[in-house]
Design a protein around this motif. Structure first.
Motif, PDB file in Angstrom:
ATOM      1  N   VAL A  31       0.857  -1.198   0.000  1.00  0.00           N
ATOM      2  CA  VAL A  31       0.000   0.000   0.000  1.00  0.00           C
ATOM      3  C   VAL A  31       0.886   1.237   0.000  1.00  0.00           C
ATOM      4  O   VAL A  31       1.619   1.498   0.961  1.00  0.00           O
ATOM      5  CB  VAL A  31      -0.934   0.007   1.228  1.00  0.00           C
ATOM      6  CG1 VAL A  31      -1.820   1.254   1.214  1.00  0.00           C
ATOM      7  CG2 VAL A  31      -1.793  -1.259   1.255  1.00  0.00           C
ATOM      8  N   HIS A  32       0.828   1.988  -1.081  1.00  0.00           N
ATOM      9  CA  HIS A  32       1.663   3.190  -1.189  1.00  0.00           C
ATOM     10  C   HIS A  32       1.118   4.321  -0.322  1.00  0.00           C
ATOM     11  O   HIS A  32      -0.013   4.265   0.172  1.00  0.00           O
ATOM     12  CB  HIS A  32       1.769   3.643  -2.655  1.00  0.00           C
ATOM     13  CG  HIS A  32       0.476   4.134  -3.232  1.00  0.00           C
ATOM     14  ND1 HIS A  32       0.002   5.414  -3.040  1.00  0.00           N
ATOM     15  CD2 HIS A  32      -0.464   3.513  -4.001  1.00  0.00           C
ATOM     16  CE1 HIS A  32      -1.153   5.576  -3.659  1.00  0.00           C
ATOM     17  NE2 HIS A  32      -1.471   4.427  -4.246  1.00  0.00           N
ATOM     18  N   LEU A  85       0.875  -7.563   4.983  1.00  0.00           N
ATOM     19  CA  LEU A  85       0.372  -6.260   4.556  1.00  0.00           C
ATOM     20  C   LEU A  85       1.440  -5.198   4.821  1.00  0.00           C
ATOM     21  O   LEU A  85       1.933  -5.068   5.945  1.00  0.00           O
ATOM     22  CB  LEU A  85      -0.915  -5.929   5.305  1.00  0.00           C
ATOM     23  CG  LEU A  85      -1.661  -4.652   4.918  1.00  0.00           C
ATOM     24  CD1 LEU A  85      -2.030  -4.645   3.434  1.00  0.00           C
ATOM     25  CD2 LEU A  85      -2.910  -4.492   5.774  1.00  0.00           C
ATOM     26  N   VAL A  86       1.784  -4.462   3.779  1.00  0.00           N
ATOM     27  CA  VAL A  86       2.914  -3.531   3.826  1.00  0.00           C
ATOM     28  C   VAL A  86       2.442  -2.120   3.492  1.00  0.00           C
ATOM     29  O   VAL A  86       1.703  -1.924   2.525  1.00  0.00           O
ATOM     30  CB  VAL A  86       3.995  -3.958   2.809  1.00  0.00           C
ATOM     31  CG1 VAL A  86       5.238  -3.076   2.933  1.00  0.00           C
ATOM     32  CG2 VAL A  86       4.348  -5.432   2.965  1.00  0.00           C
ATOM     33  N   ASN A  97      -5.398   0.489   9.899  1.00  0.00           N
ATOM     34  CA  ASN A  97      -6.861   0.500   9.921  1.00  0.00           C
ATOM     35  C   ASN A  97      -7.434  -0.710   9.186  1.00  0.00           C
ATOM     36  O   ASN A  97      -8.310  -1.410   9.688  1.00  0.00           O
ATOM     37  CB  ASN A  97      -7.358   1.810   9.289  1.00  0.00           C
ATOM     38  CG  ASN A  97      -8.855   1.953   9.288  1.00  0.00           C
ATOM     39  OD1 ASN A  97      -9.551   1.272   8.547  1.00  0.00           O
ATOM     40  ND2 ASN A  97      -9.370   2.851  10.113  1.00  0.00           N
ATOM     41  N   ALA A  98      -6.888  -0.972   7.977  1.00  0.00           N
ATOM     42  CA  ALA A  98      -7.455  -2.011   7.113  1.00  0.00           C
ATOM     43  C   ALA A  98      -7.313  -3.405   7.697  1.00  0.00           C
ATOM     44  O   ALA A  98      -8.187  -4.263   7.503  1.00  0.00           O
ATOM     45  CB  ALA A  98      -6.790  -1.954   5.744  1.00  0.00           C
ATOM     46  N   ALA A  99      -6.210  -3.671   8.410  1.00  0.00           N
ATOM     47  CA  ALA A  99      -5.934  -5.020   8.902  1.00  0.00           C
ATOM     48  C   ALA A  99      -6.707  -5.367  10.161  1.00  0.00           C
ATOM     49  O   ALA A  99      -6.807  -6.545  10.528  1.00  0.00           O
ATOM     50  CB  ALA A  99      -4.442  -5.187   9.158  1.00  0.00           C
ATOM     51  N   TYR A 100      -7.255  -4.360  10.821  1.00  0.00           N
ATOM     52  CA  TYR A 100      -7.948  -4.617  12.078  1.00  0.00           C
ATOM     53  C   TYR A 100      -9.154  -5.529  11.840  1.00  0.00           C
ATOM     54  O   TYR A 100     -10.048  -5.224  11.053  1.00  0.00           O
ATOM     55  CB  TYR A 100      -8.406  -3.302  12.713  1.00  0.00           C
ATOM     56  CG  TYR A 100      -8.989  -3.472  14.097  1.00  0.00           C
ATOM     57  CD1 TYR A 100      -8.158  -3.672  15.188  1.00  0.00           C
ATOM     58  CD2 TYR A 100     -10.359  -3.449  14.308  1.00  0.00           C
ATOM     59  CE1 TYR A 100      -8.678  -3.846  16.464  1.00  0.00           C
ATOM     60  CE2 TYR A 100     -10.893  -3.614  15.579  1.00  0.00           C
ATOM     61  CZ  TYR A 100     -10.046  -3.813  16.656  1.00  0.00           C
ATOM     62  OH  TYR A 100     -10.564  -3.994  17.918  1.00  0.00           O
ATOM     63  N   LEU A 108       2.400  -7.222   9.601  1.00  0.00           N
ATOM     64  CA  LEU A 108       2.396  -5.854   9.085  1.00  0.00           C
ATOM     65  C   LEU A 108       3.841  -5.404   8.912  1.00  0.00           C
ATOM     66  O   LEU A 108       4.678  -5.652   9.790  1.00  0.00           O
ATOM     67  CB  LEU A 108       1.682  -4.910  10.050  1.00  0.00           C
ATOM     68  CG  LEU A 108       0.227  -5.224  10.389  1.00  0.00           C
ATOM     69  CD1 LEU A 108      -0.244  -4.352  11.554  1.00  0.00           C
ATOM     70  CD2 LEU A 108      -0.668  -5.015   9.180  1.00  0.00           C
ATOM     71  N   VAL A 109       4.117  -4.735   7.802  1.00  0.00           N
ATOM     72  CA  VAL A 109       5.454  -4.187   7.579  1.00  0.00           C
ATOM     73  C   VAL A 109       5.312  -2.701   7.294  1.00  0.00           C
ATOM     74  O   VAL A 109       4.591  -2.298   6.370  1.00  0.00           O
ATOM     75  CB  VAL A 109       6.180  -4.888   6.421  1.00  0.00           C
ATOM     76  CG1 VAL A 109       7.597  -4.307   6.255  1.00  0.00           C
ATOM     77  CG2 VAL A 109       6.252  -6.392   6.653  1.00  0.00           C
ATOM     78  N   TYR A 110       6.007  -1.902   8.092  1.00  0.00           N
ATOM     79  CA  TYR A 110       5.960  -0.444   7.966  1.00  0.00           C
ATOM     80  C   TYR A 110       7.245   0.030   7.296  1.00  0.00           C
ATOM     81  O   TYR A 110       8.342  -0.143   7.834  1.00  0.00           O
ATOM     82  CB  TYR A 110       5.785   0.197   9.337  1.00  0.00           C
ATOM     83  CG  TYR A 110       4.429  -0.074   9.956  1.00  0.00           C
ATOM     84  CD1 TYR A 110       3.370   0.807   9.749  1.00  0.00           C
ATOM     85  CD2 TYR A 110       4.198  -1.221  10.715  1.00  0.00           C
ATOM     86  CE1 TYR A 110       2.116   0.549  10.289  1.00  0.00           C
ATOM     87  CE2 TYR A 110       2.952  -1.484  11.258  1.00  0.00           C
ATOM     88  CZ  TYR A 110       1.912  -0.597  11.048  1.00  0.00           C
ATOM     89  OH  TYR A 110       0.673  -0.854  11.578  1.00  0.00           O
TER      90      TYR A 110
END
Length: 256
Positions: A31-32, A85-86, A97-100, A108-110
């Motif tokens: 996700v950009h 999800l990145v 928000n989306a992964a909750y 999750l990767v930030y």
């Protein structure tokens, strides 16, 4: 003829093996963030696909945290495998928000990204520590029909502000194709973040001028990150300048 048949059999076997390998791996959804688009992940996609991962580079609407999160959540619901999800930059807020509540998201990767807590905004977090120089580089807002405002980085300031470790040619192209984020999105309060219940990994550059590295260190520590990597000299677009390092961090999360 026998040699041709044998060669075809080997090629088919290799292809089937590659497909089986990919089926055993989680899907990576990228996700950009603001002032970028899905093509900013191209280098990372190339590495991940070569390593047998299925990858989806989502189109982030950049309209608001809840609405952007809902768009990504709908995409996640359509994926039938586990997901890594990145998120990059503002995209970090979106993936939080989306992964909750999404059972198939395993990690999750930030990537040079915001990981807000409940009630926080990315604008607040960017100003929590010194170092962000984004504000003065923004162009005059584009006023939308609904009264909202779209924000862009001035093209002649884009290279130094956003992508200082890229070539002039790369930065010029990114500046021309940047996608705007709404002012409201940067000031919208985060909901309950998924990083409280899903393990996270963090990677960013120590020369980031959009999000102070100190802020990203704070967010990674607060999220009890499984791993943190700081790339020396990397700008805000670390996934463009160091795609292999980012891909390797994603793969670490994938094999947890």
């Amino acid at each position: 003829m026998k040699n041709i048949v044998t060669a075809l059999a080997i090629a088919t076997s290799l292809a089937m093996g590659h497909n089986a390998l990919a089926a055993d791996k989680p899907t990576v959804v990228l996700v950009h963030g603001a002032f970028a688009d899905a093509s900013s992940w191209n280098g990372v996609v190339n590495v991940l696909e070569q390593d047998g991962y299925k990858v989806i580079a989502a189109a982030n609407p950049l309209r608001g945290v809840k609405s952007d999160g809902a768009a990504v959540a709908a995409l996640l619901a359509s994926v039938k495998t586990p997901v890594v999800l990145v998120g990059h930059s503002y995209g970090g807020n979106v993936i939080s928000n989306a992964a909750y509540g999404q059972a198939n998201v395993k990690a999750l990767v930030y990537v040079s990204a915001f990981a807000p807590g409940t009630g926080e905004t990315v604008a607040q977090l960017a100003g929590k520590f010194p170092g962000s120089t984004l504000g003065p580089t923004l162009a005059d807002p584009v006023v939308l029909a609904d009264g909202g405002k779209d924000l862009y980085i001035q093209q002649d300031k884009f290279h130094d502000q956003f992508a200082a470790d890229l070539s002039d040619e790369q930065a010029t192209l990114m500046a021309a194709t940047q996608r705007p984020v709404t002012e409201a999105a940067l000031n919208e309060k985060a909901t309950t973040p998924a990083w409280k219940s899903i393990p996270s990994w963090h990677i960013y550059g120590d020369a980031d001028k959009n999000i102070p590295p100190q802020a990203m260190a704070f967010m990674a520590e607060r999220a009890h990150a499984r791993a943190v990597e700081v790339i020396q000299g990397a700008s805000h677009v670390v996934m463009v300048s160091h795609p292999e390092s980012v891909a390797r961090m994603i793969e670490k999360a994938a094999v947890q």
